[in-house]
Design an enzyme around this catalytic site. Structure first.
Site, PDB file in Angstrom:
ATOM      1  N   LYS A  26       0.896  -1.133   0.336  1.00  0.00           N
ATOM      2  CA  LYS A  26       0.024   0.263  -0.218  1.00  0.00           C
ATOM      3  C   LYS A  26       1.422   1.512   0.128  1.00  0.00           C
ATOM      4  O   LYS A  26       1.966   1.262  -0.434  1.00  0.00           O
ATOM      5  CB  LYS A  26      -1.345  -0.078   0.858  1.00  0.00           C
ATOM      6  CG  LYS A  26      -1.933  -1.264   1.103  1.00  0.00           C
ATOM      7  CD  LYS A  26      -2.970  -1.486   2.492  1.00  0.00           C
ATOM      8  CE  LYS A  26      -3.345  -3.029   1.792  1.00  0.00           C
ATOM      9  NZ  LYS A  26      -4.977  -3.400   3.377  1.00  0.00           N
TER      10      LYS A  26
ATOM     11  N   HIS B  61      -8.587  -3.083  -5.994  1.00  0.00           N
ATOM     12  CA  HIS B  61      -8.834  -3.903  -4.588  1.00  0.00           C
ATOM     13  C   HIS B  61      -9.521  -2.597  -3.476  1.00  0.00           C
ATOM     14  O   HIS B  61     -10.481  -1.077  -4.329  1.00  0.00           O
ATOM     15  CB  HIS B  61      -6.805  -2.610  -3.911  1.00  0.00           C
ATOM     16  CG  HIS B  61      -7.128  -3.240  -2.802  1.00  0.00           C
ATOM     17  ND1 HIS B  61      -6.936  -2.238  -1.648  1.00  0.00           N
ATOM     18  CD2 HIS B  61      -6.595  -3.945  -2.190  1.00  0.00           C
ATOM     19  CE1 HIS B  61      -7.026  -3.125  -0.544  1.00  0.00           C
ATOM     20  NE2 HIS B  61      -6.521  -3.876  -0.986  1.00  0.00           N
TER      21      HIS B  61
ATOM     22  N   GLU C  52     -11.214 -10.767  -1.255  1.00  0.00           N
ATOM     23  CA  GLU C  52     -10.711 -10.193  -0.407  1.00  0.00           C
ATOM     24  C   GLU C  52     -12.326  -9.224   0.579  1.00  0.00           C
ATOM     25  O   GLU C  52     -12.433  -8.402   0.348  1.00  0.00           O
ATOM     26  CB  GLU C  52     -10.120  -9.008  -0.696  1.00  0.00           C
ATOM     27  CG  GLU C  52      -8.142  -9.223  -1.080  1.00  0.00           C
ATOM     28  CD  GLU C  52      -7.908  -8.475  -0.590  1.00  0.00           C
ATOM     29  OE1 GLU C  52      -6.504  -8.556  -0.150  1.00  0.00           O
ATOM     30  OE2 GLU C  52      -7.933  -7.252  -1.217  1.00  0.00           O
TER      31      GLU C  52
ATOM     32  N   SER D  32      -6.549  -9.558   6.819  1.00  0.00           N
ATOM     33  CA  SER D  32      -6.051 -10.150   8.191  1.00  0.00           C
ATOM     34  C   SER D  32      -5.246 -11.702   8.282  1.00  0.00           C
ATOM     35  O   SER D  32      -5.296 -12.360   9.241  1.00  0.00           O
ATOM     36  CB  SER D  32      -6.654  -9.865   9.146  1.00  0.00           C
ATOM     37  OG  SER D  32      -7.903  -8.656   9.919  1.00  0.00           O
TER      38      SER D  32
END
Ligand code: PGA
Length: 264
Positions: A11, A107, A182, A225
């Site tokens: 990121k 994303h 995700e 996570s």
């Protein structure tokens, strides 16, 4: 055999100097693992893919090149036009120039913070497939509200239907596609999905893609996570072909351990 994809998404973190230190540690630790026989076949069975910030892609490539069979580079995003007056954007040719073989597309942070729509994402997917040599890592996933209403399958299907529209228009098979499931509620929250629930969604995505599109190599990876403590149980599920790791990828020793455990 389908190689597992163990991907790191940095990121907006790390300068060039940080990245140089990072890769030095990563490679040293990798060689140490190899010396102890702890890394057998990992390089053959999987790829470690790094999505560094675009400012570091070319520098990263110089360092990782000798390990290019195992360590690969990805862009965090691309723009769909080839070139022109698009201030701030980067094109597919530009990321290829820096040695990228992958590009993350859609994303959830791009969708949520930068208002990226499925229509824009479809244009990006089309651009990736019009240019050879880059495999997209298409991210999909529902938010908490959707999951609470148990609407996640319809939601993800709707995302895929629009995002993958360019595959329909393409003549012949698409060689390679990676989908990163995700769930937004699991990203950066320390609340990963239960492996069996993840596997169920991966299977759903797999069946949907296989019955609607022609893809040679399809891999579905999980993000949200992922840590050293849960990687093994996730990777034990048959439809989870890899992971996309945010926070836990920022420490080279932790991420290398995730790579190692994903093969254990
Ligand atoms: P996380 O992020 O591992 O920090 O949850 C994953 C991602 O956003 O790709």
């Amino acid at each position: 055999m389908k190689k597992k994809i163990i991907a790191a998404n940095f990121k907006m973190n790390k300068t060039n100097r940080d990245i140089e230190e990072y890769f030095n540690t990563f490679v040293n630790n990798m060689n140490e693992f190899k010396g102890k026989g702890l890394f057998e076949n990992i390089g053959l069975n999987s790829e470690a893919v790094f999505a560094t910030p675009c400012t570091s892609l070319c520098e990263s490539y110089k360092i990782i090149k000798p390990y290019g069979d195992f360590i690969k580079l990805s862009a965090q995003d691309i723009y769909f036009e080839k070139n022109g007056a698009y201030t701030g954007e980067i094109s597919i040719d530009m990321i290829k120039d820096c040695g990228c073989e992958y590009a993350i597309v859609g994303h959830s942070e791009r969708r949520r913070i930068f208002n990226e729509t499925d229509e824009t994402i479809a244009k990006k997917m089309s651009a990736v497939y019009s240019s050879e040599g880059v495999t997209p890592i298409l991210c999909v996933g529902e938010n908490k509200e959707v999951r609470e209403k148990d609407m996640q399958y319809d939601f993800v299907k709707k995302q895929l239907k629009t995002d993958l529209e360019p595959l329909k228009a393409k003549s012949g098979k698409v060689y390679s596609l990676i989908i990163a499931y995700e769930p937004v509620w699991a990203i950066g929250t320390d609340l990963p999905i239960r492996p069996e629930d993840g596997d169920k969604m991966h299977r759903f995505i797999y069946d949907y893609v296989r019955s609607n599109y022609e893809v040679d190599e399809l891999r579905i990876i999980y993000g949200g996570s992922v840590k050293e403590s849960n990687i093994k149980e996730l990777m034990d599920e048959p439809y989870i072909n890899g992971v996309l790791v945010g926070g836990a990828s920022l420490d080279p020793s932790v991420f290398l351990n995730i790579v190692r455990l994903s093969n254990a």
